[in-house]
Write an enzyme that holds these catalytic residues in place. Structure first.
Site, mmCIF file in Angstrom:
data_model
loop_
_atom_site.group_PDB
_atom_site.id
_atom_site.type_symbol
_atom_site.label_atom_id
_atom_site.label_comp_id
_atom_site.label_asym_id
_atom_site.label_seq_id
_atom_site.Cartn_x
_atom_site.Cartn_y
_atom_site.Cartn_z
ATOM 1 N N HIS A 72 47.412 39.860 33.651
ATOM 2 C CA HIS A 72 48.107 38.616 33.994
ATOM 3 C C HIS A 72 47.201 37.443 33.619
ATOM 4 C CE1 HIS A 72 45.421 38.582 37.428
ATOM 5 N NE2 HIS A 72 45.883 39.763 37.822
ATOM 6 N N HIS B 285 43.456 37.585 34.407
ATOM 7 C CA HIS B 285 42.642 38.365 33.458
ATOM 8 C C HIS B 285 42.396 37.560 32.178
ATOM 9 C CE1 HIS B 285 44.701 41.871 35.635
ATOM 10 N NE2 HIS B 285 43.419 42.096 35.839
ATOM 11 N N SER C 288 47.713 42.196 39.865
ATOM 12 C CA SER C 288 48.614 43.205 39.283
ATOM 13 C C SER C 288 49.519 43.781 40.362
ATOM 14 C CB SER C 288 47.790 44.336 38.651
ATOM 15 O OG SER C 288 46.861 43.811 37.738
HETATM 16 P P1 AMP Z 1 41.590 44.226 38.139
HETATM 17 O O1 AMP Z 1 42.311 44.531 36.872
HETATM 18 O O2 AMP Z 1 42.474 43.845 39.271
HETATM 19 O O3 AMP Z 1 40.554 45.263 38.487
HETATM 20 O O4 AMP Z 1 40.761 42.906 37.829
HETATM 21 C C1 AMP Z 1 39.896 42.810 36.729
HETATM 22 C C2 AMP Z 1 39.128 41.524 36.843
HETATM 23 O O5 AMP Z 1 40.034 40.435 36.889
HETATM 24 C C3 AMP Z 1 38.280 41.450 38.125
HETATM 25 O O6 AMP Z 1 37.035 40.843 37.828
HETATM 26 C C4 AMP Z 1 39.125 40.577 39.013
HETATM 27 O O7 AMP Z 1 38.378 39.863 39.980
HETATM 28 C C5 AMP Z 1 39.734 39.632 37.997
HETATM 29 N N1 AMP Z 1 40.948 39.003 38.541
HETATM 30 C C6 AMP Z 1 41.989 39.626 39.147
HETATM 31 N N2 AMP Z 1 42.900 38.729 39.559
HETATM 32 C C7 AMP Z 1 42.411 37.505 39.226
HETATM 33 C C8 AMP Z 1 42.877 36.161 39.412
HETATM 34 N N3 AMP Z 1 44.026 35.894 40.037
HETATM 35 N N4 AMP Z 1 42.119 35.158 38.944
HETATM 36 C C9 AMP Z 1 40.933 35.426 38.317
HETATM 37 N N5 AMP Z 1 40.442 36.654 38.106
HETATM 38 C C10 AMP Z 1 41.167 37.684 38.561
#
Ligand code: AMP
Length: 296
Positions: A34, A37, A194
């Site tokens: 999203h 990311h 997500s």
């Molecule tokens: P995930 O795919 O949820 O494991 O997240 C991958 C990376 O994206 C991690 O470093 C999360 O902290 C970051 N992330 C997830 N959601 C957000 C958001 N809304 N804003 C900024 N970074 C995010």
């Protein structure tokens, strides 16, 4: 954009880039990408410049999910993710699988090496999800060794995770600069995630309750006599606010020092707040500095 599932091809490519003096930035994700990311990918590009290489990894890491958590139904859409990465100018998309990340040896011994951080992981997500951070530090250490980055970008959305990774990087002497990027939010304040895909329509309308609670905490400390509020008083007020406005079960509300993650006794603008709550089948987390002037 290059794309590989192979750990050795990824590592060889990264080592070759390094030998040519090329800077590398890694954005580790679990996919279903999203805007949050994508903002990390922009930070990554800024850190290495036009001539550098941005690697995004997509891997739903089983070791960071506890029993009964949502590993099996974690959202996946690899086709859409590939398109987004290509559009973002990612140089290499790394898509490892479980068999190569956690292999058994040729003699049949199961995978058995893990990385454990012992200080910053004790509270909040670590308390609610006892095996979570060991999975995170292990997979991130492996991704660092496979992709050989100079920089790696993490979101403040998972603030405790980002601090744990910073601590691991410094304690274990990884020659990597960790960048923490601000949380991206929907127009109504809900932190992008997500897992938001699993909110029903009525749940989605209630989901900003966490961000609203953080805003209330900011107002409360700003207007407090001599700038402080006792933790229990503020926590009680915010739990009431959340549960009256949404069908949520609050897991925790913590106020803590951003560096050490140690809980504060009295809440002021120098503290950070984190909140976790269950809304139907979805567990939501959010956090922010209580100083509204802070970047995240
Ligand atoms: P995930 O795919 O949820 O494991 O997240 C991958 C990376 O994206 C991690 O470093 C999360 O902290 C970051 N992330 C997830 N959601 C957000 C958001 N809304 N804003 C900024 N970074 C995010």
């Amino acid at each position: 954009m290059k794309l590989t599932q192979s750990l050795s091809r990824m590592q060889q490519t990264a080592l070759k880039w390094r030998s040519e003096g090329i800077k590398i930035a890694l954005v580790p994700t679990m996919g279903f990408l999203h805007e949050g990311h994508l903002s990390l990918m922009r930070h990554a590009r800024r850190s290495v410049g036009r001539k550098g290489k941005v690697i995004t990894s997509i891997y739903v890491n089983p070791t960071q999910f506890g029993p009964g958590e949502d590993y099996g139904r974690y959202p996946r859409d690899i086709r859409a993710d590939k398109t987004r990465c290509r559009e973002m100018g990612v140089d290499m998309l790394f898509l490892p699988d479980n068999a190569s990340m956690y292999p058994s040896s040729s003699s049949g011994l199961p995978y058995s090496c893990f990385v454990k951080e012992k200080r910053l992981t004790s509270g909040m997500e670590g308390a609610s999800r006892p095996t979570h951070f060991e999975g995170v530090t292990t997979v991130v250490a492996k991704l660092f060794l496979i992709t050989q980055p100079h920089y790696s970008v993490f979101g403040a959305k998972d603030f405790q995770q980002a601090r744990v990774i910073e601590k691991m990087t410094s304690d274990l002497n990884f020659p990597i600069q960790i960048i923490i990027a601000p949380t991206l939010r929907e127009a109504d304040g809900l932190a992008m995630s997500s897992r938001n895909k699993y909110l029903s329509k009525p749940e989605r309308l209630q989901a900003p309750a966490l961000w609203n609670a953080i805003q209330s905490a900011r107002d409360s400390v700003k207007n407090a006599n001599n700038g402080f509020i006792p933790v229990n008083q503020l926590r009680k007020k915010l739990i009431k606010q959340i549960t009256q406005s949404a069908d949520m079960e609050v897991d925790y509300i913590e106020f803590f020092d951003s560096e050490t993650l140690v809980p504060v006794k009295k809440v002021s603008t120098t503290a950070r707040m984190a909140v976790a709550a269950r809304l139907g089948a979805v567990r939501l987390i959010d956090n922010a500095s209580l100083d509204p002037a802070s970047p995240y």
